[in-house]
Design a protein around this motif. Sequence first.
Motif, PDB file in Angstrom:
ATOM      1  N   PHE A  83       0.644  -1.217  -0.330  1.00 61.46           N
ATOM      2  CA  PHE A  83      -0.103  -0.141  -0.076  1.00 61.46           C
ATOM      3  C   PHE A  83       0.896   1.408   0.405  1.00 61.46           C
ATOM      4  CE2 PHE A  83      -1.581   3.822   2.759  1.00 61.46           C
ATOM      5  CZ  PHE A  83      -3.059   3.732   2.118  1.00 61.46           C
ATOM      6  N   ILE A  84       0.101   2.433  -0.837  1.00 62.46           N
ATOM      7  CA  ILE A  84       1.023   3.582  -0.837  1.00 62.46           C
ATOM      8  C   ILE A  84      -0.262   4.901  -0.948  1.00 62.46           C
ATOM      9  CG2 ILE A  84       2.042   5.350  -1.943  1.00 62.46           C
ATOM     10  CD1 ILE A  84       3.933   3.497  -0.754  1.00 62.46           C
ATOM     11  N   THR A 122       3.154   8.212   1.488  1.00 65.75           N
ATOM     12  CA  THR A 122       2.841   7.699   3.228  1.00 65.75           C
ATOM     13  C   THR A 122       2.308   5.267   2.642  1.00 65.75           C
ATOM     14  OG1 THR A 122       1.733   9.425   3.674  1.00 65.75           O
ATOM     15  CG2 THR A 122       1.679   7.345   5.559  1.00 65.75           C
ATOM     16  N   SER A 123       3.394   5.209   3.372  1.00 63.10           N
ATOM     17  CA  SER A 123       3.956   3.623   4.011  1.00 63.10           C
ATOM     18  C   SER A 123       2.379   2.969   4.367  1.00 63.10           C
ATOM     19  CB  SER A 123       4.536   2.704   3.424  1.00 63.10           C
ATOM     20  OG  SER A 123       4.927   3.178   5.295  1.00 63.10           O
ATOM     21  N   LYS A 124       2.392   1.466   4.340  1.00 63.52           N
ATOM     22  CA  LYS A 124       1.076   0.703   5.247  1.00 63.52           C
ATOM     23  C   LYS A 124       1.164   1.493   6.599  1.00 63.52           C
ATOM     24  CE  LYS A 124      -0.801  -3.293   6.201  1.00 63.52           C
ATOM     25  NZ  LYS A 124      -0.895  -4.732   5.852  1.00 63.52           N
ATOM     26  N   GLN A 125       2.471   1.324   6.670  1.00 65.84           N
ATOM     27  CA  GLN A 125       2.687   1.349   7.726  1.00 65.84           C
ATOM     28  C   GLN A 125       3.283   2.350   8.974  1.00 65.84           C
ATOM     29  OE1 GLN A 125       3.168  -1.486  10.532  1.00 65.84           O
ATOM     30  NE2 GLN A 125       3.123  -0.549  11.796  1.00 65.84           N
ATOM     31  N   GLU A 126       3.103   3.251   7.848  1.00 62.31           N
ATOM     32  CA  GLU A 126       3.032   4.834   8.802  1.00 62.31           C
ATOM     33  C   GLU A 126       1.367   4.994   8.896  1.00 62.31           C
ATOM     34  OE1 GLU A 126       6.906   6.852   6.705  1.00 62.31           O
ATOM     35  OE2 GLU A 126       5.713   6.491   5.238  1.00 62.31           O
ATOM     36  N   MET A 127       0.977   4.588   7.924  1.00 61.90           N
ATOM     37  CA  MET A 127      -0.366   5.325   8.445  1.00 61.90           C
ATOM     38  C   MET A 127      -1.115   4.077   9.418  1.00 61.90           C
ATOM     39  SD  MET A 127      -4.147   3.998   5.522  1.00 61.90           S
ATOM     40  CE  MET A 127      -3.694   2.114   6.684  1.00 61.90           C
ATOM     41  N   GLU A 138      -7.575   2.192  -5.000  1.00 63.70           N
ATOM     42  CA  GLU A 138      -7.410   1.290  -5.941  1.00 63.70           C
ATOM     43  C   GLU A 138      -6.935  -0.015  -5.242  1.00 63.70           C
ATOM     44  OE1 GLU A 138      -4.143  -0.537  -9.037  1.00 63.70           O
ATOM     45  OE2 GLU A 138      -3.346   1.225  -8.113  1.00 63.70           O
ATOM     46  N   ILE A 139      -8.081  -1.265  -5.810  1.00 61.97           N
ATOM     47  CA  ILE A 139      -8.604  -2.718  -5.222  1.00 61.97           C
ATOM     48  C   ILE A 139      -7.723  -3.507  -5.537  1.00 61.97           C
ATOM     49  CG2 ILE A 139      -9.809  -3.774  -4.108  1.00 61.97           C
ATOM     50  CD1 ILE A 139     -11.912  -1.714  -4.049  1.00 61.97           C
ATOM     51  N   LYS A 140      -7.118  -4.898  -4.652  1.00 59.33           N
ATOM     52  CA  LYS A 140      -6.428  -5.178  -5.906  1.00 59.33           C
ATOM     53  C   LYS A 140      -6.129  -7.242  -4.467  1.00 59.33           C
ATOM     54  CE  LYS A 140      -1.228  -6.753  -7.001  1.00 59.33           C
ATOM     55  NZ  LYS A 140      -0.396  -5.681  -7.044  1.00 59.33           N
ATOM     56  N   TYR A 193      -5.332  -1.434  -2.200  1.00 59.00           N
ATOM     57  CA  TYR A 193      -4.218  -1.588  -2.273  1.00 59.00           C
ATOM     58  C   TYR A 193      -3.299  -0.013  -2.567  1.00 59.00           C
ATOM     59  CZ  TYR A 193      -0.011  -2.088  -5.908  1.00 59.00           C
ATOM     60  OH  TYR A 193       1.434  -2.639  -6.431  1.00 59.00           O
ATOM     61  N   SER A 194      -3.953   1.422  -2.891  1.00 60.60           N
ATOM     62  CA  SER A 194      -3.429   2.161  -2.692  1.00 60.60           C
ATOM     63  C   SER A 194      -4.915   3.342  -2.886  1.00 60.60           C
ATOM     64  CB  SER A 194      -2.444   2.482  -4.089  1.00 60.60           C
ATOM     65  OG  SER A 194      -3.597   2.856  -5.343  1.00 60.60           O
ATOM     66  N   MET A 195      -4.353   4.697  -2.678  1.00 59.27           N
ATOM     67  CA  MET A 195      -4.860   5.898  -2.436  1.00 59.27           C
ATOM     68  C   MET A 195      -3.949   7.214  -2.700  1.00 59.27           C
ATOM     69  SD  MET A 195      -5.986   6.950   1.759  1.00 59.27           S
ATOM     70  CE  MET A 195      -7.598   7.991   2.094  1.00 59.27           C
TER      71      MET A 195
END
Length: 107
Positions: free
Chosen positions: A27-28, A38-43, A88-90, A95-97
């Motif tokens: 995820f980004i 921003t990464s998944k962990q940062e979010m 975006e959904i994967k 997957y992304s925002m």
Amino acid sequence: MAVIQKMFDAWDAGDKDAVEKLVHDDFIMTSHAQGTKTSKQEMLNWMDGPSPKTEKFRIIYENDDIAVCHQFMEFESGDKEAVMMVYEIKDGQVYSMETGATPMPSK
């Protein structure tokens, strides 16, 4: 229930484990207003601190590949924004925002 609604419900409930399962490891998030990625962990780390108040969240469109959402946000500073989000959904995960924000006038 759509993956985006599940993610927002889990976020609002403070269920970090559920959010983590709904978000893809790659995820980004791209914030065009702030010029950041921003990464998944940062979010996920945002769930540990104060979060902006959100209002009137709505899913405008969602299918298995993409979702478009809108909400209003109020920050600790008192600043308010109208925020448009495209996801975006994967493989059934977010997957992304990408976000775009419009400052709202103070009342």
